[in-house]
Design an enzyme around this catalytic site. Structure first.
Site, PDB file in Angstrom:
ATOM      1  N   LYS A  57      26.304  -4.840  -2.304  1.00 13.60           N
ATOM      2  CA  LYS A  57      27.773  -4.855  -2.309  1.00 13.60           C
ATOM      3  C   LYS A  57      28.337  -4.196  -1.057  1.00 13.60           C
ATOM      4  CE  LYS A  57      27.553  -4.274  -7.303  1.00 13.60           C
ATOM      5  NZ  LYS A  57      27.744  -3.298  -8.386  1.00 13.60           N
TER       6      LYS A  57
ATOM      7  N   ARG B  81       0.801  -1.219   0.000  1.00 17.22           N
ATOM      8  CA  ARG B  81       0.000   0.000   0.000  1.00 17.22           C
ATOM      9  C   ARG B  81       0.841   1.278   0.000  1.00 17.22           C
ATOM     10  NH1 ARG B  81      -2.709  -3.752   1.367  1.00 17.22           N
ATOM     11  NH2 ARG B  81      -0.913  -4.262   2.584  1.00 17.22           N
ATOM     12  N   THR B  82       1.767   1.372   0.934  1.00 15.14           N
ATOM     13  CA  THR B  82       2.494   2.638   1.051  1.00 15.14           C
ATOM     14  C   THR B  82       3.259   2.933  -0.228  1.00 15.14           C
ATOM     15  OG1 THR B  82       2.681   2.221   3.407  1.00 15.14           O
ATOM     16  CG2 THR B  82       4.076   3.953   2.521  1.00 15.14           C
TER      17      THR B  82
ATOM     18  N   HIS C 287       5.406   5.994  11.416  1.00 16.35           N
ATOM     19  CA  HIS C 287       4.933   5.881  10.033  1.00 16.35           C
ATOM     20  C   HIS C 287       3.990   7.076   9.818  1.00 16.35           C
ATOM     21  CE1 HIS C 287       3.627   4.400   6.282  1.00 16.35           C
ATOM     22  NE2 HIS C 287       3.338   3.149   6.582  1.00 16.35           N
TER      23      HIS C 287
ATOM     24  N   ARG D 163      11.654   3.778   3.283  1.00 13.62           N
ATOM     25  CA  ARG D 163      11.243   2.820   4.324  1.00 13.62           C
ATOM     26  C   ARG D 163      12.465   1.997   4.706  1.00 13.62           C
ATOM     27  NH1 ARG D 163       6.002  -1.070   4.380  1.00 13.62           N
ATOM     28  NH2 ARG D 163       5.104   0.944   4.924  1.00 13.62           N
TER      29      ARG D 163
HETATM   30  C1  NCD Z   1       1.983  -0.973   8.026  1.00 18.05           C
HETATM   31  C2  NCD Z   1       3.492  -0.815   8.136  1.00 18.05           C
HETATM   32  O1  NCD Z   1       4.215  -1.122   7.213  1.00 18.05           O
HETATM   33  O2  NCD Z   1       3.878  -0.365   9.196  1.00 18.05           O
HETATM   34  N1  NCD Z   1       1.504  -1.103   6.747  1.00 18.05           N
HETATM   35  C3  NCD Z   1       1.290   0.017   5.992  1.00 18.05           C
HETATM   36  O3  NCD Z   1       2.193   0.756   5.704  1.00 18.05           O
HETATM   37  N2  NCD Z   1       0.030   0.271   5.626  1.00 18.05           N
HETATM   38  C4  NCD Z   1       1.403  -1.936   8.962  1.00 18.05           C
HETATM   39  C5  NCD Z   1       1.948  -3.331   9.021  1.00 18.05           C
HETATM   40  O4  NCD Z   1       2.829  -3.725   8.269  1.00 18.05           O
HETATM   41  O5  NCD Z   1       1.421  -4.067   9.857  1.00 18.05           O
END
Ligand code: NCD
Length: 323
Positions: A97, A67-68, A146, A118
């Site tokens: 590497k 999703r993100t 997040h 991320r």
């Molecule tokens: C979440 C995350 O990655 O922290 N997912 C997201 O970004 N919608 C929640 C999760 O992974 O449980």
């Protein structure tokens, strides 16, 4: 350039890094929610918003994401921008590497106007932001925060309940390791009169003195141990998965997963008629599929759509563009 790091937005999003909900005041949140509503109207009517034309954004994801990642990608493209997609750099880039995060960030900032990042280790996004000259947006920082997920969650609550104060919410699942939970609590403590019931196995209770202190003034947090203690009149339930990847052994994970599951029976017994059911996704059994068709369930529709529009608004503000 305004940069950098964890600085307050203070009404001015231009070139800012987005690392934590700490950076936002109530007024900043209102600015972004107003723009999200506008963009949602325009783009929902299939009209183009071209605030990122000519811009390139790197999506650098050291941890898996659906999703993100897709939400940012779609947001950027719908704004007329383009993306450089670096997924799993540990295997498919010079990181394999032995390249450091700092070097990787320096390389990609020369190709792009912002970096969405991320990373599995808490604190990494801050380090990346320090060494980058372009804005860095936290798309998940280990078990830390997040922020863009919390922004979309707050926007969804606001859209449905028409307010962000005097709310009663239930946060359930992995409160210890869940970064979406951490950012959401920080967001909700900016408004008056909010009460949150925290439902989790004892092992996964919220133990973050760093932000519990930060939140203390604004919010009432009540730890509960069973579904029986869920209040009948909650404005929202926010369920989360137990974060399997944060455990040392699979047995430790199995001991605590899915202790609390939302099914139609629990909804019938405990949800109010306006309680919205939220989840950042992915779910792995903690909300039964039978709940999906309940009109109060927003995790597979409004929350996802709002995520894209919210990110469109945030990027528009960071690039200081007008609609
Ligand atoms: C979440 C995350 O990655 O922290 N997912 C997201 O970004 N919608 C929640 C999760 O992974 O449980």
């Amino acid at each position: 350039m305004t940069k950098k790091g964890n600085t307050a937005i203070n009404g001015n999003f231009k070139d800012k890094d987005i690392l934590s909900l700490n950076q936002f005041s109530e007024k900043d949140l209102q600015i972004i929610f107003n723009l999200t509503t506008k963009i949602k109207k325009i783009n929902g009517a299939k009209k183009a918003v071209n605030t990122l034309r000519g811009k390139v954004v790197t999506l650098l994801f050291y941890e898996s994401s659906s999703r993100t990642y897709a939400s940012f990608s779609s947001a950027i493209k719908r704004l007329g921008g383009q993306t450089i997609d670096v997924l799993d750099p540990q295997h498919f880039s010079s990181v394999s590497k032995g390249e450091t995060l700092e070097d990787t960030v320096r390389v990609f900032e020369t190709y792009s106007d912002a970096i969405v990042l991320r990373h599995p280790i808490e604190g990494s996004i801050g380090i990346a932001a320090e060494c980058a000259t372009v804005p860095v947006i936290n798309a998940g920082d280990g078990i830390g925060e997040h922020p863009t997920q919390a922004l979309l969650d707050l926007f969804t609550i606001y859209e449905k309940q028409k307010k962000l104060e005097n709310l009663t919410g239930v946060l359930a699942g992995d409160l210890l390791n869940g970064r979406t939970i951490h950012s959401l609590i920080k967001g909700l403590c900016k408004y008056k009169g909010n009460t949150l019931y925290l439902l989790s196995p004892k092992e996964l209770r919220l133990k973050r003195p760093d932000f519990l202190d930060y939140c203390r003034v604004g919010i009432k947090l009540i730890e509960i141990d069973s579904e029986k203690e869920i209040p009948g009149d909650a404005d929202f339930w926010y369920w989360t998965r137990v974060q399997k990847e944060r455990f040392n052994t699979i047995d430790e994970y199995k001991k605590v997963r899915n202790r609390f599951v939302v099914d139609t029976k629990l909804i019938k017994n405990k949800a109010g008629k306006n309680t919205i059911i939220m989840h950042p996704l992915p779910r792995v059994g903690e909300i039964k599929e039978e709940v999906d068709k309940d009109p109060r369930a927003v995790y597979l529709n409004d929350q996802i759509k709002n995520g894209m529009y919210l990110r469109m608004a945030l990027l528009t503000l960071i690039f200081n563009k007008k609609l």
